[in-house]
Write a protein that holds these residues in place. Sequence first.
Motif, PDB file in Angstrom:
ATOM      1  N   PHE A   1      -2.196   6.904  -0.510  1.00 36.27           N
ATOM      2  CA  PHE A   1      -2.787   6.203  -1.647  1.00 36.27           C
ATOM      3  C   PHE A   1      -4.260   5.878  -1.410  1.00 36.27           C
ATOM      4  O   PHE A   1      -5.013   5.660  -2.357  1.00 36.27           O
ATOM      5  CB  PHE A   1      -2.014   4.917  -1.944  1.00 36.27           C
ATOM      6  CG  PHE A   1      -0.553   5.131  -2.232  1.00 36.27           C
ATOM      7  CD1 PHE A   1      -0.100   6.303  -2.825  1.00 36.27           C
ATOM      8  CD2 PHE A   1       0.382   4.162  -1.901  1.00 36.27           C
ATOM      9  CE1 PHE A   1       1.250   6.506  -3.099  1.00 36.27           C
ATOM     10  CE2 PHE A   1       1.735   4.345  -2.159  1.00 36.27           C
ATOM     11  CZ  PHE A   1       2.163   5.517  -2.752  1.00 36.27           C
ATOM     12  N   GLY A   2      -4.659   5.832  -0.134  1.00 36.14           N
ATOM     13  CA  GLY A   2      -6.057   5.585   0.194  1.00 36.14           C
ATOM     14  C   GLY A   2      -6.977   6.692  -0.268  1.00 36.14           C
ATOM     15  O   GLY A   2      -8.197   6.498  -0.340  1.00 36.14           O
ATOM     16  N   MET A   3      -6.440   7.860  -0.589  1.00 39.41           N
ATOM     17  CA  MET A   3      -7.255   8.938  -1.144  1.00 39.41           C
ATOM     18  C   MET A   3      -7.713   8.594  -2.562  1.00 39.41           C
ATOM     19  O   MET A   3      -8.703   9.128  -3.050  1.00 39.41           O
ATOM     20  CB  MET A   3      -6.459  10.246  -1.167  1.00 39.41           C
ATOM     21  CG  MET A   3      -6.001  10.729   0.204  1.00 39.41           C
ATOM     22  SD  MET A   3      -7.384  11.188   1.274  1.00 39.41           S
ATOM     23  CE  MET A   3      -8.002  12.636   0.424  1.00 39.41           C
ATOM     24  N   ILE A   4      -6.991   7.700  -3.214  1.00 37.31           N
ATOM     25  CA  ILE A   4      -7.290   7.325  -4.598  1.00 37.31           C
ATOM     26  C   ILE A   4      -7.952   5.948  -4.656  1.00 37.31           C
ATOM     27  O   ILE A   4      -8.956   5.757  -5.351  1.00 37.31           O
ATOM     28  CB  ILE A   4      -5.999   7.319  -5.448  1.00 37.31           C
ATOM     29  CG1 ILE A   4      -5.252   8.652  -5.286  1.00 37.31           C
ATOM     30  CG2 ILE A   4      -6.320   7.043  -6.912  1.00 37.31           C
ATOM     31  CD1 ILE A   4      -6.066   9.879  -5.653  1.00 37.31           C
ATOM     32  N   LEU A   5      -7.389   4.991  -3.945  1.00 35.61           N
ATOM     33  CA  LEU A   5      -7.942   3.638  -3.873  1.00 35.61           C
ATOM     34  C   LEU A   5      -8.022   3.255  -2.401  1.00 35.61           C
ATOM     35  O   LEU A   5      -7.002   2.972  -1.771  1.00 35.61           O
ATOM     36  CB  LEU A   5      -7.051   2.651  -4.642  1.00 35.61           C
ATOM     37  CG  LEU A   5      -6.994   2.842  -6.167  1.00 35.61           C
ATOM     38  CD1 LEU A   5      -5.866   2.015  -6.764  1.00 35.61           C
ATOM     39  CD2 LEU A   5      -8.327   2.452  -6.798  1.00 35.61           C
ATOM     40  N   LYS A   6      -9.229   3.249  -1.862  1.00 33.10           N
ATOM     41  CA  LYS A   6      -9.435   3.093  -0.422  1.00 33.10           C
ATOM     42  C   LYS A   6      -9.848   1.672  -0.056  1.00 33.10           C
ATOM     43  O   LYS A   6     -10.697   1.076  -0.719  1.00 33.10           O
ATOM     44  CB  LYS A   6     -10.506   4.078   0.057  1.00 33.10           C
ATOM     45  CG  LYS A   6     -10.767   4.034   1.554  1.00 33.10           C
ATOM     46  CD  LYS A   6     -11.859   5.017   1.940  1.00 33.10           C
ATOM     47  CE  LYS A   6     -12.149   4.951   3.432  1.00 33.10           C
ATOM     48  NZ  LYS A   6     -13.241   5.881   3.813  1.00 33.10           N
TER      49      LYS A   6
ATOM     50  N   ALA B   1      -3.496  -3.577  -0.117  1.00 37.11           N
ATOM     51  CA  ALA B   1      -2.466  -2.712  -0.692  1.00 37.11           C
ATOM     52  C   ALA B   1      -1.646  -3.431  -1.756  1.00 37.11           C
ATOM     53  O   ALA B   1      -1.364  -2.876  -2.821  1.00 37.11           O
ATOM     54  CB  ALA B   1      -1.548  -2.194   0.418  1.00 37.11           C
ATOM     55  N   ARG B   2      -1.254  -4.651  -1.470  1.00 28.98           N
ATOM     56  CA  ARG B   2      -0.434  -5.396  -2.436  1.00 28.98           C
ATOM     57  C   ARG B   2      -1.153  -5.536  -3.777  1.00 28.98           C
ATOM     58  O   ARG B   2      -0.530  -5.473  -4.835  1.00 28.98           O
ATOM     59  CB  ARG B   2      -0.071  -6.770  -1.864  1.00 28.98           C
ATOM     60  CG  ARG B   2       0.966  -6.745  -0.767  1.00 28.98           C
ATOM     61  CD  ARG B   2       1.427  -8.154  -0.432  1.00 28.98           C
ATOM     62  NE  ARG B   2       0.413  -8.911   0.268  1.00 28.98           N
ATOM     63  CZ  ARG B   2       0.449  -9.221   1.558  1.00 28.98           C
ATOM     64  NH1 ARG B   2       1.456  -8.778   2.310  1.00 28.98           N
ATOM     65  NH2 ARG B   2      -0.492  -9.941   2.112  1.00 28.98           N
ATOM     66  N   SER B   3      -2.459  -5.738  -3.722  1.00 23.97           N
ATOM     67  CA  SER B   3      -3.226  -5.925  -4.950  1.00 23.97           C
ATOM     68  C   SER B   3      -3.640  -4.608  -5.584  1.00 23.97           C
ATOM     69  O   SER B   3      -3.438  -4.391  -6.784  1.00 23.97           O
ATOM     70  CB  SER B   3      -4.482  -6.762  -4.648  1.00 23.97           C
ATOM     71  OG  SER B   3      -5.298  -6.879  -5.791  1.00 23.97           O
ATOM     72  N   ALA B   4      -4.210  -3.703  -4.774  1.00 29.19           N
ATOM     73  CA  ALA B   4      -4.807  -2.476  -5.312  1.00 29.19           C
ATOM     74  C   ALA B   4      -3.789  -1.382  -5.578  1.00 29.19           C
ATOM     75  O   ALA B   4      -3.970  -0.577  -6.499  1.00 29.19           O
ATOM     76  CB  ALA B   4      -5.878  -1.959  -4.354  1.00 29.19           C
ATOM     77  N   TRP B   5      -2.731  -1.305  -4.778  1.00 30.56           N
ATOM     78  CA  TRP B   5      -1.739  -0.249  -4.935  1.00 30.56           C
ATOM     79  C   TRP B   5      -0.490  -0.715  -5.680  1.00 30.56           C
ATOM     80  O   TRP B   5       0.278   0.108  -6.175  1.00 30.56           O
ATOM     81  CB  TRP B   5      -1.305   0.295  -3.580  1.00 30.56           C
ATOM     82  CG  TRP B   5      -2.383   0.955  -2.790  1.00 30.56           C
ATOM     83  CD1 TRP B   5      -3.604   1.376  -3.223  1.00 30.56           C
ATOM     84  CD2 TRP B   5      -2.325   1.285  -1.393  1.00 30.56           C
ATOM     85  NE1 TRP B   5      -4.321   1.942  -2.195  1.00 30.56           N
ATOM     86  CE2 TRP B   5      -3.558   1.908  -1.055  1.00 30.56           C
ATOM     87  CE3 TRP B   5      -1.365   1.120  -0.395  1.00 30.56           C
ATOM     88  CZ2 TRP B   5      -3.842   2.350   0.238  1.00 30.56           C
ATOM     89  CZ3 TRP B   5      -1.644   1.558   0.887  1.00 30.56           C
ATOM     90  CH2 TRP B   5      -2.874   2.170   1.195  1.00 30.56           C
TER      91      TRP B   5
END
Length: 214
Positions: A28-33, A108-112
């Motif tokens: 997922f870091g490829m999209i939202l890092k 991660a909890r917030s962005a993903w």
Amino acid sequence: MPNWVTNKVKAPQEVIQALVNEEGRIDFGMILKFEGEFPWNGVFGDAETAAEAVLRLPVSDHPLVGGMQRESRSRFDLSKLSDESFEQFVQMLRNHRKTGFMHSMDFARSAWGTKWNACDQSIEEPGLAKFDTAWSFPEPVFLKLSQMFPEATIELAYADEDIGSNCGTVTFKGGEAVSREESADWNSMSEADQQKWQAFAYEVKGWEPEPDED
């Protein structure tokens, strides 16, 4: 341990590939890092409590959880942190100053929309991917992915291991969720709807129904 949610994605091959990192894994870091640094594999609770107290972050709205957080923060003592906990504490403050998040899990909890990155994953064929996430499906990731590929139709089906609850389908296009059909709260569903969503969840999970649910 979390409930694991199985996610099945159907989209053009280039959309799926945008999720894949150099190691060939869905990331997922490829999209939202996360733009901070946190070189540890885990978070020390005393370091996190100290950082939350210093940053004066809001406590949980849940009365019990919020009460426990207030109690922990009132008793924190920087002088009692181990050397490694202190280093984590300092890095959390740096990260929060730079990004608004203390560490990668906080981000991660917030962005993903889920606690960790994709687990138990596979790209079954071009345009089809499957992976598990903790507690929920990563809707913010797919909203961003849809913004990156506004002409693409991205179809996602998800199902919690609590069979029949927290499951459904969502279609993304143009940076929006353009359609969705999702299960309601279990106790508010009719028996017919419970059976419908149980059958759906077993199919997504790839599990056989329990004998008493046939």
